[in-house]
Scaffold this motif. Sequence first.
Motif, PDB file in Angstrom:
ATOM      1  N   PHE A   1       0.842  -1.187   0.000  1.00 49.77           N
ATOM      2  CA  PHE A   1       0.000   0.000   0.000  1.00 49.77           C
ATOM      3  C   PHE A   1       0.880   1.240   0.000  1.00 49.77           C
ATOM      4  O   PHE A   1       1.954   1.256   0.613  1.00 49.77           O
ATOM      5  CB  PHE A   1      -0.911   0.016   1.231  1.00 49.77           C
ATOM      6  N   ALA A   2       0.418   2.269  -0.697  1.00 49.02           N
ATOM      7  CA  ALA A   2       1.092   3.570  -0.684  1.00 49.02           C
ATOM      8  C   ALA A   2       0.466   4.417   0.416  1.00 49.02           C
ATOM      9  O   ALA A   2      -0.761   4.582   0.457  1.00 49.02           O
ATOM     10  CB  ALA A   2       0.945   4.266  -2.036  1.00 49.02           C
ATOM     11  N   LEU A   3       1.296   4.933   1.322  1.00 56.02           N
ATOM     12  CA  LEU A   3       0.836   5.793   2.404  1.00 56.02           C
ATOM     13  C   LEU A   3       1.117   7.238   2.011  1.00 56.02           C
ATOM     14  O   LEU A   3       2.279   7.659   1.952  1.00 56.02           O
ATOM     15  CB  LEU A   3       1.553   5.452   3.714  1.00 56.02           C
ATOM     16  N   GLU A   4       0.068   7.988   1.754  1.00 54.26           N
ATOM     17  CA  GLU A   4       0.190   9.373   1.310  1.00 54.26           C
ATOM     18  C   GLU A   4       1.094  10.175   2.243  1.00 54.26           C
ATOM     19  O   GLU A   4       0.911  10.192   3.453  1.00 54.26           O
ATOM     20  CB  GLU A   4      -1.201  10.012   1.275  1.00 54.26           C
ATOM     21  N   GLY A   5       2.109  10.818   1.644  1.00 50.45           N
ATOM     22  CA  GLY A   5       2.974  11.697   2.414  1.00 50.45           C
ATOM     23  C   GLY A   5       3.971  10.992   3.295  1.00 50.45           C
ATOM     24  O   GLY A   5       4.658  11.638   4.094  1.00 50.45           O
ATOM     25  N   PHE A   6       4.068   9.657   3.191  1.00 52.36           N
ATOM     26  CA  PHE A   6       4.974   8.928   4.082  1.00 52.36           C
ATOM     27  C   PHE A   6       5.852   7.921   3.348  1.00 52.36           C
ATOM     28  O   PHE A   6       7.074   7.951   3.453  1.00 52.36           O
ATOM     29  CB  PHE A   6       4.184   8.211   5.175  1.00 52.36           C
ATOM     30  N   GLY A   7       5.269   6.993   2.626  1.00 49.74           N
ATOM     31  CA  GLY A   7       6.050   5.951   1.967  1.00 49.74           C
ATOM     32  C   GLY A   7       5.172   4.780   1.593  1.00 49.74           C
ATOM     33  O   GLY A   7       4.026   4.959   1.154  1.00 49.74           O
ATOM     34  N   THR A   8       5.668   3.559   1.780  1.00 48.61           N
ATOM     35  CA  THR A   8       4.906   2.364   1.442  1.00 48.61           C
ATOM     36  C   THR A   8       4.883   1.395   2.615  1.00 48.61           C
ATOM     37  O   THR A   8       5.740   1.438   3.498  1.00 48.61           O
ATOM     38  CB  THR A   8       5.489   1.636   0.216  1.00 48.61           C
ATOM     39  N   LEU A   9       3.893   0.518   2.593  1.00 49.47           N
ATOM     40  CA  LEU A   9       3.728  -0.498   3.632  1.00 49.47           C
ATOM     41  C   LEU A   9       3.357  -1.809   2.965  1.00 49.47           C
ATOM     42  O   LEU A   9       2.481  -1.857   2.091  1.00 49.47           O
ATOM     43  CB  LEU A   9       2.650  -0.064   4.618  1.00 49.47           C
ATOM     44  N   GLU A  10       4.028  -2.880   3.351  1.00 44.41           N
ATOM     45  CA  GLU A  10       3.686  -4.219   2.886  1.00 44.41           C
ATOM     46  C   GLU A  10       3.255  -5.053   4.078  1.00 44.41           C
ATOM     47  O   GLU A  10       3.925  -5.060   5.124  1.00 44.41           O
ATOM     48  CB  GLU A  10       4.870  -4.886   2.190  1.00 44.41           C
ATOM     49  N   ILE A  11       2.136  -5.742   3.937  1.00 42.02           N
ATOM     50  CA  ILE A  11       1.594  -6.549   5.027  1.00 42.02           C
ATOM     51  C   ILE A  11       2.214  -7.936   5.012  1.00 42.02           C
ATOM     52  O   ILE A  11       2.339  -8.567   3.958  1.00 42.02           O
ATOM     53  CB  ILE A  11       0.073  -6.638   4.912  1.00 42.02           C
ATOM     54  N   VAL A  12       2.615  -8.409   6.195  1.00 43.61           N
ATOM     55  CA  VAL A  12       3.174  -9.750   6.359  1.00 43.61           C
ATOM     56  C   VAL A  12       2.147 -10.597   7.105  1.00 43.61           C
ATOM     57  O   VAL A  12       1.691 -10.229   8.201  1.00 43.61           O
ATOM     58  CB  VAL A  12       4.496  -9.713   7.144  1.00 43.61           C
ATOM     59  N   TYR A  13       1.772 -11.734   6.498  1.00 49.03           N
ATOM     60  CA  TYR A  13       0.775 -12.609   7.105  1.00 49.03           C
ATOM     61  C   TYR A  13       1.448 -13.812   7.768  1.00 49.03           C
ATOM     62  O   TYR A  13       2.545 -14.225   7.391  1.00 49.03           O
ATOM     63  CB  TYR A  13      -0.216 -13.100   6.051  1.00 49.03           C
ATOM     64  N   GLY A  14       0.744 -14.384   8.739  1.00 49.75           N
ATOM     65  CA  GLY A  14       1.226 -15.589   9.397  1.00 49.75           C
ATOM     66  C   GLY A  14       1.005 -16.820   8.537  1.00 49.75           C
ATOM     67  O   GLY A  14       0.564 -16.728   7.382  1.00 49.75           O
ATOM     68  N   GLU A  15       1.249 -17.973   9.101  1.00 50.11           N
ATOM     69  CA  GLU A  15       1.156 -19.218   8.351  1.00 50.11           C
ATOM     70  C   GLU A  15      -0.243 -19.488   7.831  1.00 50.11           C
ATOM     71  O   GLU A  15      -0.414 -20.142   6.797  1.00 50.11           O
ATOM     72  CB  GLU A  15       1.628 -20.385   9.217  1.00 50.11           C
ATOM     73  N   ASP A  16      -1.267 -18.994   8.540  1.00 50.92           N
ATOM     74  CA  ASP A  16      -2.636 -19.249   8.085  1.00 50.92           C
ATOM     75  C   ASP A  16      -3.029 -18.370   6.909  1.00 50.92           C
ATOM     76  O   ASP A  16      -4.094 -18.554   6.306  1.00 50.92           O
ATOM     77  CB  ASP A  16      -3.629 -19.068   9.230  1.00 50.92           C
TER      78      ASP A  16
ATOM     79  N   ILE B   1       0.790 -10.327  10.973  1.00 55.27           N
ATOM     80  CA  ILE B   1       1.789 -10.449  12.037  1.00 55.27           C
ATOM     81  C   ILE B   1       2.909  -9.422  11.915  1.00 55.27           C
ATOM     82  O   ILE B   1       3.725  -9.279  12.830  1.00 55.27           O
ATOM     83  CB  ILE B   1       2.410 -11.858  12.061  1.00 55.27           C
ATOM     84  N   GLY B   2       2.943  -8.694  10.808  1.00 54.05           N
ATOM     85  CA  GLY B   2       4.018  -7.720  10.654  1.00 54.05           C
ATOM     86  C   GLY B   2       3.818  -6.807   9.477  1.00 54.05           C
ATOM     87  O   GLY B   2       2.923  -7.003   8.638  1.00 54.05           O
ATOM     88  N   PHE B   3       4.649  -5.769   9.416  1.00 50.50           N
ATOM     89  CA  PHE B   3       4.658  -4.819   8.303  1.00 50.50           C
ATOM     90  C   PHE B   3       6.097  -4.619   7.838  1.00 50.50           C
ATOM     91  O   PHE B   3       7.026  -4.588   8.659  1.00 50.50           O
ATOM     92  CB  PHE B   3       4.105  -3.453   8.724  1.00 50.50           C
ATOM     93  N   GLU B   4       6.263  -4.489   6.535  1.00 48.94           N
ATOM     94  CA  GLU B   4       7.514  -3.991   5.964  1.00 48.94           C
ATOM     95  C   GLU B   4       7.246  -2.544   5.592  1.00 48.94           C
ATOM     96  O   GLU B   4       6.540  -2.259   4.633  1.00 48.94           O
ATOM     97  CB  GLU B   4       7.934  -4.813   4.742  1.00 48.94           C
ATOM     98  N   LEU B   5       7.778  -1.637   6.390  1.00 51.85           N
ATOM     99  CA  LEU B   5       7.509  -0.213   6.232  1.00 51.85           C
ATOM    100  C   LEU B   5       8.712   0.453   5.586  1.00 51.85           C
ATOM    101  O   LEU B   5       9.855   0.246   6.010  1.00 51.85           O
ATOM    102  CB  LEU B   5       7.236   0.400   7.611  1.00 51.85           C
TER     103      LEU B   5
END
Length: 292
Positions: free
Chosen positions: A120-135, A140-144
């Motif tokens: 996802f693109a965060l307006e005025g900040f950068g990007t975020l990628e969602i990290v999911y668990g095994e299910d 469970i996490g973000f790559e910011l």
Amino acid sequence: MKKKSIWMMALMFFAAIGFTACGDDEEGLPPINPTFQAVSGKYTVTNNGSPYESIELTVSGNYIITTDGSLSYAAAAPQAEETPRRTSFLYNPAAKIETRGTNYNGIIYGRYTELGGNRFALEGFGTLEIVYGEDGTQVIGFELEPDGEGPVSLTVSKETTMPDSDATSKLCRTWRVDWMRYVYSEDGHQLADFTVSADNYQDFDDELEAFATEVLFSQSGTYMIYYTDGTIGISSWKWKNEADLTLYYAWDNNWYEEDFVTVSFSGNTVTIYEVYEDYGEKEETYTHLTAM
């Protein structure tokens, strides 16, 4: 900067502005983006030493990041008033506000858009990628990756959200503020009745520096207000009595028993009613919102 307020007592000396209620718009509420709905929530960052404390993604496409230097907008339990105070749902004389998409006292907020691949693109900040668990469903996490900086790996825990319900689902979205009607009475005698909007609020610039144009509610208990001058107010809300469609709102990190409003839905609109009475004086506001 002047403080925002709806202390409009001086306005009673103006000629009352005629109020004409708009006919109910029975158009349905706009659908929620299913991707936003799936990832929405407030996530507490659990990394030791991380400069980020929480990241919230709302179903209406807004994000809020709090950092270790931010002023928390979480609030304590409802309490009785110890000293006289006066706020309103749309305006807080002591509210801390700032332009959307920027960093203010460690709170970063703006809009987010989908890029694909859980990014996802965060307006005025950068990007975020969602990290999911095994299910494959639990976040469970973000790559910011802030603009101009390297990526940061965050582990997160999703905070509890309000239970799904018809009223909560209707309310938790972004709304356009169409107008606010103000009625003032003394000892049962109406002395003022006028309507303020983004088109005429400057006629009352002695009392209103700006007019609220958007209100956002999240299921995590956050609400944000956008004003015509590009500033933002951020606070908290929760149901007082969901069956009666009454809700508390908090400013300055405190809940007060008298700070509540009543909401009523009609098609793709909602009206927020608030009343304040003291020693024979009565102030009523009716704020009309349309879903965006």
